[in-house]
Design a protein around this motif. Structure first.
Motif, PDB file in Angstrom:
ATOM      1  N   THR A   1      35.034  41.531  44.211  1.00  0.00           N
ATOM      2  CA  THR A   1      35.607  41.058  42.952  1.00  0.00           C
ATOM      3  C   THR A   1      35.327  42.080  41.871  1.00  0.00           C
ATOM      4  OG1 THR A   1      35.336  38.740  43.555  1.00  0.00           O
ATOM      5  CG2 THR A   1      35.581  39.219  41.212  1.00  0.00           C
ATOM      6  N   VAL A   2      36.354  42.389  41.090  1.00  0.00           N
ATOM      7  CA  VAL A   2      36.243  43.285  39.941  1.00  0.00           C
ATOM      8  C   VAL A   2      36.732  42.513  38.729  1.00  0.00           C
ATOM      9  CG1 VAL A   2      37.077  45.419  38.897  1.00  0.00           C
ATOM     10  CG2 VAL A   2      36.624  45.335  41.351  1.00  0.00           C
TER      11      VAL A   2
ATOM     12  N   ALA B   1      44.438  37.668  41.920  1.00  0.00           N
ATOM     13  CA  ALA B   1      44.119  38.340  40.660  1.00  0.00           C
ATOM     14  C   ALA B   1      44.561  37.444  39.519  1.00  0.00           C
ATOM     15  CB  ALA B   1      44.826  39.694  40.578  1.00  0.00           C
ATOM     16  N   SER B   2      44.050  37.765  38.330  1.00  0.00           N
ATOM     17  CA  SER B   2      44.475  36.993  37.164  1.00  0.00           C
ATOM     18  C   SER B   2      44.329  37.813  35.892  1.00  0.00           C
ATOM     19  CB  SER B   2      43.668  35.698  37.043  1.00  0.00           C
ATOM     20  OG  SER B   2      42.304  35.987  36.851  1.00  0.00           O
ATOM     21  N   PHE B   3      45.111  37.416  34.916  1.00  0.00           N
ATOM     22  CA  PHE B   3      45.020  37.877  33.537  1.00  0.00           C
ATOM     23  C   PHE B   3      44.832  36.603  32.721  1.00  0.00           C
ATOM     24  CE2 PHE B   3      47.511  41.058  35.668  1.00  0.00           C
ATOM     25  CZ  PHE B   3      47.239  42.258  35.038  1.00  0.00           C
ATOM     26  N   VAL B   4      43.647  36.380  32.197  1.00  0.00           N
ATOM     27  CA  VAL B   4      43.371  35.180  31.416  1.00  0.00           C
ATOM     28  C   VAL B   4      43.255  35.593  29.954  1.00  0.00           C
ATOM     29  CG1 VAL B   4      41.784  33.258  31.040  1.00  0.00           C
ATOM     30  CG2 VAL B   4      42.210  34.097  33.373  1.00  0.00           C
TER      31      VAL B   4
ATOM     32  N   LEU C   1      41.151  39.415  26.803  1.00  0.00           N
ATOM     33  CA  LEU C   1      41.687  39.463  28.167  1.00  0.00           C
ATOM     34  C   LEU C   1      40.536  39.517  29.158  1.00  0.00           C
ATOM     35  CD1 LEU C   1      43.872  39.939  30.377  1.00  0.00           C
ATOM     36  CD2 LEU C   1      43.633  42.390  29.869  1.00  0.00           C
ATOM     37  N   VAL C   2      40.591  38.655  30.150  1.00  0.00           N
ATOM     38  CA  VAL C   2      39.695  38.746  31.296  1.00  0.00           C
ATOM     39  C   VAL C   2      40.588  39.064  32.498  1.00  0.00           C
ATOM     40  CG1 VAL C   2      38.008  37.591  32.771  1.00  0.00           C
ATOM     41  CG2 VAL C   2      38.090  37.077  30.311  1.00  0.00           C
ATOM     42  N   ARG C   3      40.460  40.285  33.005  1.00  0.00           N
ATOM     43  CA  ARG C   3      41.271  40.779  34.130  1.00  0.00           C
ATOM     44  C   ARG C   3      40.392  40.747  35.373  1.00  0.00           C
ATOM     45  NH1 ARG C   3      44.856  41.690  37.752  1.00  0.00           N
ATOM     46  NH2 ARG C   3      45.670  43.791  38.040  1.00  0.00           N
ATOM     47  N   THR C   4      40.813  39.991  36.381  1.00  0.00           N
ATOM     48  CA  THR C   4      40.024  39.827  37.594  1.00  0.00           C
ATOM     49  C   THR C   4      40.876  40.108  38.822  1.00  0.00           C
ATOM     50  OG1 THR C   4      38.795  38.071  36.476  1.00  0.00           O
ATOM     51  CG2 THR C   4      38.527  38.217  38.857  1.00  0.00           C
TER      52      THR C   4
ATOM     53  N   LEU D   1      37.571  51.108  42.660  1.00  0.00           N
ATOM     54  CA  LEU D   1      38.443  50.038  42.190  1.00  0.00           C
ATOM     55  C   LEU D   1      38.001  49.537  40.819  1.00  0.00           C
ATOM     56  CD1 LEU D   1      40.920  48.414  42.935  1.00  0.00           C
ATOM     57  CD2 LEU D   1      39.437  46.761  44.055  1.00  0.00           C
ATOM     58  N   THR D   2      36.697  49.461  40.603  1.00  0.00           N
ATOM     59  CA  THR D   2      36.179  49.067  39.287  1.00  0.00           C
ATOM     60  C   THR D   2      36.660  50.048  38.223  1.00  0.00           C
ATOM     61  OG1 THR D   2      34.263  47.985  40.274  1.00  0.00           O
ATOM     62  CG2 THR D   2      34.076  48.619  37.958  1.00  0.00           C
ATOM     63  N   ALA D   3      36.593  51.347  38.523  1.00  0.00           N
ATOM     64  CA  ALA D   3      37.064  52.368  37.578  1.00  0.00           C
ATOM     65  C   ALA D   3      38.571  52.272  37.365  1.00  0.00           C
ATOM     66  CB  ALA D   3      36.681  53.761  38.079  1.00  0.00           C
ATOM     67  N   GLU D   4      39.324  52.014  38.432  1.00  0.00           N
ATOM     68  CA  GLU D   4      40.780  51.906  38.301  1.00  0.00           C
ATOM     69  C   GLU D   4      41.185  50.712  37.432  1.00  0.00           C
ATOM     70  OE1 GLU D   4      42.584  51.832  42.175  1.00  0.00           O
ATOM     71  OE2 GLU D   4      42.086  53.935  42.559  1.00  0.00           O
ATOM     72  N   VAL D   5      40.503  49.583  37.582  1.00  0.00           N
ATOM     73  CA  VAL D   5      40.848  48.396  36.792  1.00  0.00           C
ATOM     74  C   VAL D   5      40.460  48.622  35.331  1.00  0.00           C
ATOM     75  CG1 VAL D   5      40.470  45.917  36.485  1.00  0.00           C
ATOM     76  CG2 VAL D   5      40.715  46.877  38.784  1.00  0.00           C
ATOM     77  N   ALA D   6      39.323  49.266  35.094  1.00  0.00           N
ATOM     78  CA  ALA D   6      38.931  49.580  33.709  1.00  0.00           C
ATOM     79  C   ALA D   6      39.959  50.510  33.068  1.00  0.00           C
ATOM     80  CB  ALA D   6      37.541  50.217  33.686  1.00  0.00           C
ATOM     81  N   GLU D   7      40.424  51.505  33.818  1.00  0.00           N
ATOM     82  CA  GLU D   7      41.452  52.414  33.300  1.00  0.00           C
ATOM     83  C   GLU D   7      42.758  51.660  33.038  1.00  0.00           C
ATOM     84  OE1 GLU D   7      43.318  56.650  34.578  1.00  0.00           O
ATOM     85  OE2 GLU D   7      43.519  55.026  36.037  1.00  0.00           O
TER      86      GLU D   7
END
Length: 152
Positions: free
Chosen positions: A3-4, A96-99, A109-112, A133-139
């Protein structure tokens, strides 16, 4: 399970953010995990799209994702049901979600993203993908923020 989660405040409304997310061709401009959207189908609060994923630089099989909108609040994403995603499901399940929560400064925004890898793959995939993947989601979230704040 991998999970990221990335949390960011973006100066826009939840509706603007969610509309951007629900347009896979536009959103692919900020999300390098989505490569070449092949088709998009919209119906009511559901958007389904086919694409070639790229996780941590590794190409994946064609995948069909289904996004479901809860107006003004969130978008939830899962793999589309069978018969789509036969090969993808052998490797992992995905959600995944965008809350979105309105704040005085815009939208929180909470992106999971969560991956449930097949047992035979989990031991290798999770450590390999976790950091990248953590770096990609942050980017992705940083680029979405820059895009939305520039156009707001």
């Amino acid at each position: 399970m991998l999970t990221v989660e990335v949390i960011e405040t973006i100066r826009c409304t939840p509706e603007e953010l969610l509309a951007f997310v629900l347009d896979p061709e536009r959103y692919a401009q900020v999300d390098r995990k989505i490569r070449r959207v092949r088709r998009v189908r919209r119906q009511d609060r559901c958007t389904e799209f086919a694409f070639r994923p790229r996780l941590a630089g590794l190409p994946g099989p064609e995948t069909v994702a289904r996004m479901r909108l809860t107006p003004g609040a969130r978008v939830d994403i899962r793999l589309a049901p069978p018969p789509a995603n036969r090969l993808s499901r052998r490797l992992c399940d995905f959600e995944a979600s965008f809350v979105c929560t309105p704040t005085g400064d815009g939208t929180r925004l909470v992106r999971t993203l969560t991956f449930h890898f097949a047992p035979w793959l989990s031991r290798f995939a999770e450590p390999l993908l976790r950091r990248r993947l953590t770096a990609e989601v942050a980017e992705e979230v940083a680029l979405a923020k820059a895009h939305l704040e520039r156009t707001a």
